[in-house]
Motif scaffolding. Structure first.
Motif, PDB file in Angstrom:
ATOM      1  N   GLY A   1       0.811  -1.198   0.000  1.00  0.00           N
ATOM      2  CA  GLY A   1       0.000   0.000   0.000  1.00  0.00           C
ATOM      3  C   GLY A   1       0.848   1.253   0.000  1.00  0.00           C
ATOM      4  O   GLY A   1       0.449   2.291  -0.526  1.00  0.00           O
ATOM      5  N   VAL A   2       2.037   1.144   0.566  1.00  0.00           N
ATOM      6  CA  VAL A   2       2.903   2.305   0.684  1.00  0.00           C
ATOM      7  C   VAL A   2       3.409   2.740  -0.690  1.00  0.00           C
ATOM      8  O   VAL A   2       3.348   3.923  -1.041  1.00  0.00           O
ATOM      9  CB  VAL A   2       4.070   1.959   1.632  1.00  0.00           C
TER      10      VAL A   2
ATOM     11  N   GLY B   1       0.630   3.947  -2.727  1.00  0.00           N
ATOM     12  CA  GLY B   1       0.200   5.230  -2.198  1.00  0.00           C
ATOM     13  C   GLY B   1       1.074   6.368  -2.683  1.00  0.00           C
ATOM     14  O   GLY B   1       0.581   7.427  -3.098  1.00  0.00           O
TER      15      GLY B   1
ATOM     16  N   PRO C   1       7.513   2.483   4.527  1.00  0.00           N
ATOM     17  CA  PRO C   1       6.615   3.196   5.439  1.00  0.00           C
ATOM     18  C   PRO C   1       7.405   4.091   6.380  1.00  0.00           C
ATOM     19  O   PRO C   1       8.528   3.760   6.760  1.00  0.00           O
ATOM     20  CB  PRO C   1       5.897   2.075   6.191  1.00  0.00           C
ATOM     21  N   SER C   2       6.849   5.207   6.713  1.00  0.00           N
ATOM     22  CA  SER C   2       7.537   6.135   7.599  1.00  0.00           C
ATOM     23  C   SER C   2       6.944   6.029   8.995  1.00  0.00           C
ATOM     24  O   SER C   2       5.732   6.026   9.160  1.00  0.00           O
ATOM     25  CB  SER C   2       7.369   7.563   7.066  1.00  0.00           C
ATOM     26  N   ASN C   3       7.829   5.907   9.969  1.00  0.00           N
ATOM     27  CA  ASN C   3       7.335   5.870  11.342  1.00  0.00           C
ATOM     28  C   ASN C   3       7.300   7.265  11.941  1.00  0.00           C
ATOM     29  O   ASN C   3       7.155   7.457  13.129  1.00  0.00           O
ATOM     30  CB  ASN C   3       8.208   4.953  12.192  1.00  0.00           C
TER      31      ASN C   3
ATOM     32  N   ALA D   1       5.144   9.652  11.607  1.00  0.00           N
ATOM     33  CA  ALA D   1       3.837  10.177  12.034  1.00  0.00           C
ATOM     34  C   ALA D   1       3.559   9.895  13.498  1.00  0.00           C
ATOM     35  O   ALA D   1       2.738  10.560  14.117  1.00  0.00           O
ATOM     36  CB  ALA D   1       2.743   9.573  11.171  1.00  0.00           C
TER      37      ALA D   1
ATOM     38  N   PRO E   1      -0.787  10.462   5.238  1.00  0.00           N
ATOM     39  CA  PRO E   1       0.168   9.495   4.704  1.00  0.00           C
ATOM     40  C   PRO E   1       1.578  10.064   4.743  1.00  0.00           C
ATOM     41  O   PRO E   1       1.778  11.258   4.512  1.00  0.00           O
ATOM     42  CB  PRO E   1      -0.296   9.276   3.268  1.00  0.00           C
TER      43      PRO E   1
ATOM     44  N   TRP F   1       5.846   8.811   3.907  1.00  0.00           N
ATOM     45  CA  TRP F   1       6.710   7.776   3.365  1.00  0.00           C
ATOM     46  C   TRP F   1       8.163   8.091   3.689  1.00  0.00           C
ATOM     47  O   TRP F   1       8.558   9.260   3.739  1.00  0.00           O
ATOM     48  CB  TRP F   1       6.559   7.683   1.847  1.00  0.00           C
TER      49      TRP F   1
END
Lengths: 550, 306
Positions: free
Chosen positions: B77-78, B81, B212-214, B216, B233, B235
């Motif tokens: 999904g990343v 996205g 994915p970015s942590n 957030a 979202p 990234w």
């Protein structure tokens, strides 16, 4: 005035419109009527057998029909579809005889079976076969065979009213089923005997004439058969006598037979079987050119092309090509057929190749653009796009190019539907409608206010949710961690639940409500999980992964 | 050919050199003309409006080229996205330049595996209109890739996104394939994005690694603003290779409301989520958690509908 008696079969479909509605999925539990607006009032013109049994009928006002039967469903009448159905039935009836026609005002078809009945074991066998096939396809019918068109019509509509079996045939003169024509007088006598008790409306006369006759005390055909002709003509017009003569065969009457549709087909026969690859390519190219020319001359365009070939051993094969829009361009055909020659296995040689166009529709001739005039960029883009769909479908197979269409359904897997791209052109200019997201304009100034109301939806959805092992507090806490594909995901952030209940009116028994959570794991990836079943209702809960967020 | 009048104007500008904008335009025009003489197609750049990223890309994402977005299969999904966000930006950019943006062709990976199918509601949430999307759905990656050449040659498309999930091919195959797509894309000026697992050899204009970015999780401490802001979202983007540019690494977010990329500062190891206190769980402030689950974060619209 010697008119030859023929064998005319008349089939009347009293519930043609109702049968069409049933075919298109209308429930058969409600009575239905078809109404037409006459002088500002809705009048029933047709009904279904169920409505007929409740006493509804043509000519009634819709308000009266509703009073008699409150559950009745009314539809506006669709004469064009009725005619199209009759036309199809008449074309189908060409299996019995080459002469078939449509009787549009009375929802019937004529079949002139003279000379063809022996193929089906006589008129009786032919009628039985025809009735069986039509009833199998869900049609109600009344039919009759008679030596003249008028007599067949009268028998089908008025002999033994209310029955759907062969009305008059058993009592018909035995001559009708005998191959040798009987003496004319005997035939005429039996016709007089059978037609005499039928009402005057069976003669296909005007309603005014009929009511005038009734006022004069004339009810059935037998009443006017013996009357002197001159006073009848003076008082009621020539039409009455003409119809009477037509029914008894004193005046020639015939229906207008349908011309069969010509198949759009071009073929190429070879004196010697061909097997070389270059010959096959040449054959395809020839057929494509010929097909484009044929379509051009007939003013038609095809949605589907069938390329067929026959091998030396008699084996016949074909390949279909679907087009996104009706076309007759030779260049397009060439492009779509380009890769096909590799797929043809000629074995010991090809004897015949043919190409047939299906789903043809009329296409107005388009002027070729002049060389020096620039065509508008928009139209060329659309053309390119449409031909791209054709090329991809020809290359990857039917159904491989789709568009997404939103559905008004809260079940996530049912909330979108794929549509074949050949059938629907994308509406790129139309704003996103029906999607569970704020419609964002290019500037997107008003979006933040809307976006809070849109429920979260993943960018990719698993067609079949994957079962996962979850650690979560009972009864309804979001998961703390889950294991998917042997990997443990620790959850650092979650929101939800969003409860989605199955549609109780369609869902199979045992469907449970789902609580959806949007979670983020310690790597930062976002998932859409749901718990199937509510512990507070005592259901056993199972966890599933259903999608991925961006 | 170079216009005499333009040359005269440029001379004048170079004299006073006050209007540097027009001078830059002139130089750009000159470069394009030389490029067309040379037989090369001029690069059209789309700025991503993130300063460090744009400078790494030497101005912006080159349109009409092939770009590769790599990511691990688990994070499907990343990658899609990020591709959606790029395409969304591209569509906006094309419509801003006056050209009506054509349809977007997406050739997704087979939905039979763990990748899942494209979901229109999620695409719409990121700002991409699913109505203008054409999906080429074939389970064979090799046939999908072979058809890509044909797709990229079509005029009037906004972008092409193709996924090459799990295809094992030699680097020779990839070089040849990408070169062919590149030539087709240059002719039609369609931008092509290839999505999939990282590849060793390729000739793409840019190669990105998306994870994915942590990042957030940092915002969880802040008072809850809205559900959308909480779930922006983000990234972890690594620009491995960019023609005419230099590598870049950073966290890029996507502002759903305005449809823009934003730069986020990376999370340091000390405050990484593994050591984050338990209060950040479920993205709520501690007092909200104590309030229990009565006030759930369920959206009002959903409540009404149910």
């Amino acid at each position: 005035m010697a008119v030859t008696y023929r064998h005319i079969l008349y089939i009347c479909f009293p519930y043609l419109a109702a049968a069409r509605m049933h075919r298109h999925g209308a429930a058969s539990v409600h009575p239905m009527v078809f109404v037409e607006s006459v002088k500002g009032a809705d009048r029933v013109v047709a009904c279904c057998p169920l409505a007929r049994r409740r006493g509804l009928g043509a000519g009634m006002r819709l308000a009266d029909a509703r009073a008699l039967c409150p559950t009745v469903h009314s539809y506006s009448t669709d004469l064009a579809s009725d005619h199209a159905d009759l036309h199809k039935l008449a074309l189908w009836a060409r299996r019995y005889s080459p002469l078939t026609g449509v009787d549009e005002p009375a929802n019937g078809i004529w079949i002139d079976v003279a000379g063809a009945e022996h193929l089906f074991g006589g008129v009786r066998g032919l009628m039985a076969d025809c009735a069986r096939r039509l009833r199998q396809s869900g049609l109600h019918l009344r039919f009759a065979a008679a030596p003249t068109c008028g007599a067949a019509w009268a028998l089908a509509h008025y002999a033994r009213p209310g029955t759907h079996i062969l009305p008059q045939h058993d009592a018909m003169p035995a001559a009708a089923v005998q191959p040798v024509a009987p003496p004319r007088t005997r035939m005429r006598a039996s016709m007089r005997q059978i037609l005499a008790p039928l009402p005057l409306a069976a003669l296909r006369i005007e309603t005014d004439t009929e009511s005038a006759l009734q006022r004069a005390g004339l009810q059935v055909i037998g009443d006017i058969m013996a009357m002197p002709r001159a006073p009848l003509a003076t008082r009621f017009g020539n039409d009455l006598l003409r119809r009477l003569d037509q029914a008894f065969g004193d005046v020639q009457e015939s229906f207008c037979p349908l011309a069969p549709p010509q198949p759009m087909i071009v073929s190429r026969n070879f004196a010697e079987p061909v097997a070389a690859a270059s010959d096959i390519v040449a054959m395809i190219s020839y057929l494509a050119d010929e097909m484009a020319r044929l379509l051009y001359h007939t003013g038609m365009a095809a949605r589907r092309l069938e390329l067929g070939w026959q091998l030396v051993d008699g084996g016949r094969h074909c390949h279909h090509i679907h087009l996104s829009r009706p076309s007759r361009q030779a260049a397009l055909f060439h492009r779509l057929l380009a890769g096909l020659s590799d797929r043809i296995n000629p074995e010991f040689g090809i004897e015949t190749g043919w190409m047939q166009a299906h789903d043809c529709s009329p296409l107005a001739p388009v002027d070729q653009p002049l060389q020096h005039m620039a065509t508008s960029a928009d139209s060329t883009a659309g053309e390119n796009y449409a031909s791209l769909i054709d090329r991809l479908v020809a290359r990857l197979g039917y159904g491989s190019v789709v568009h997404l269409k939103p559905q008004a359904n809260w079940q996530p897997e049912a909330a979108q539907q794929t549509m074949l791209a050949e059938l629907t052109m994308p509406a790129a200019s139309v704003a996103a409608a029906g999607w569970l997201a704020p419609t964002q304009s290019a500037t997107a100034q008003s979006a933040p206010a809307l976006s809070t109301t849109a429920p979260p939806r993943p960018i990719r959805l698993l067609a079949h949710p994957h079962p996962i092992d979850v650690v979560a507090l009972l009864p309804d806490h979001p998961p703390a961690q889950f294991i998917w594909q042997r990997r443990t995901h620790k959850i650092i952030k979650a929101s939800g639940p969003e409860r989605i209940a199955p549609p109780w009116w369609t869902a199979p028994a045992g469907s449970k409500s789902r609580d959806y959570f949007r979670v983020q794991d310690h790597h930062g990836a976002c998932f859409w999980l749901y718990r199937d079943g509510l512990p507070e209702r005592g259901e056993t809960a199972a966890w599933f992964l259903h999608g991925f967020f961006a | 050919m170079i216009n005499k009048q333009q040359a005269f104007r440029a001379k004048n500008f170079s004299k006073n050199s006050s209007n540097s904008q027009i001078k830059n335009d002139y130089l750009e025009n000159l470069k394009n003309q030389i490029g067309s003489i040379d037989g090369r197609v001029a690069r059209h750049l789309m700025p991503l409006a993130v300063a460090p990223l744009d400078s790494a890309l030497s101005g912006g994402l080159a349109l009409g080229r092939v770009h590769m977005l790599c990511g691990m299969m688990q994070a499907h999904g990343v990658v899609s996205g990020f591709a959606t966000a790029l395409v969304r930006r591209l569509v906006t950019h094309l419509s801003a330049t006056g050209k009506p943006a054509g349809p977007v062709v997406w050739c997704p990976a087979s939905s039979a595996g763990g990748a899942g199918m494209l979901y229109g509601h999620g695409l719409a949430a990121l700002g991409l209109d699913p109505a203008g999307l054409m999906i080429v759905d074939t389970p064979h990656p090799a046939r999908r890739m072979a058809a890509l050449d044909d797709i990229a040659r079509t005029d009037g498309l906004a972008a092409v996104v193709a996924e090459y999930d799990g295809m094992q091919k030699s680097s020779d195959y990839w070089m040849r394939l990408i070169r062919r797509i590149q030539l087709a894309a240059e002719a039609s000026r369609v931008t092509v994005f290839l999505l999939g697992a990282p590849l060793a050899a390729n000739g793409c204009e840019t190669v990105w690694h998306i994870a994915p970015s942590n990042h957030a999780s940092n915002t969880a401490y802040a008072p809850v603003k809205s559900a959308q802001q909480l779930w922006q979202p983000a990234w972890q983007v690594r620009l491995q290779r960019a023609r005419g540019g230099y590598p870049f690494q950073g966290h890029i977010g996507w502002d759903l409301a305005s449809g823009r990329f934003t730069e986020l500062t990376a999370v340091t190891e000390a405050e990484s989520p593994a050591s984050a206190p338990a209060q950040t769980l479920f993205g709520r402030t501690p007092d909200q958690i104590s309030a229990g689950y009565q006030n759930r974060l369920t959206q009002p619209a959903m409540r009404q509908a149910l």
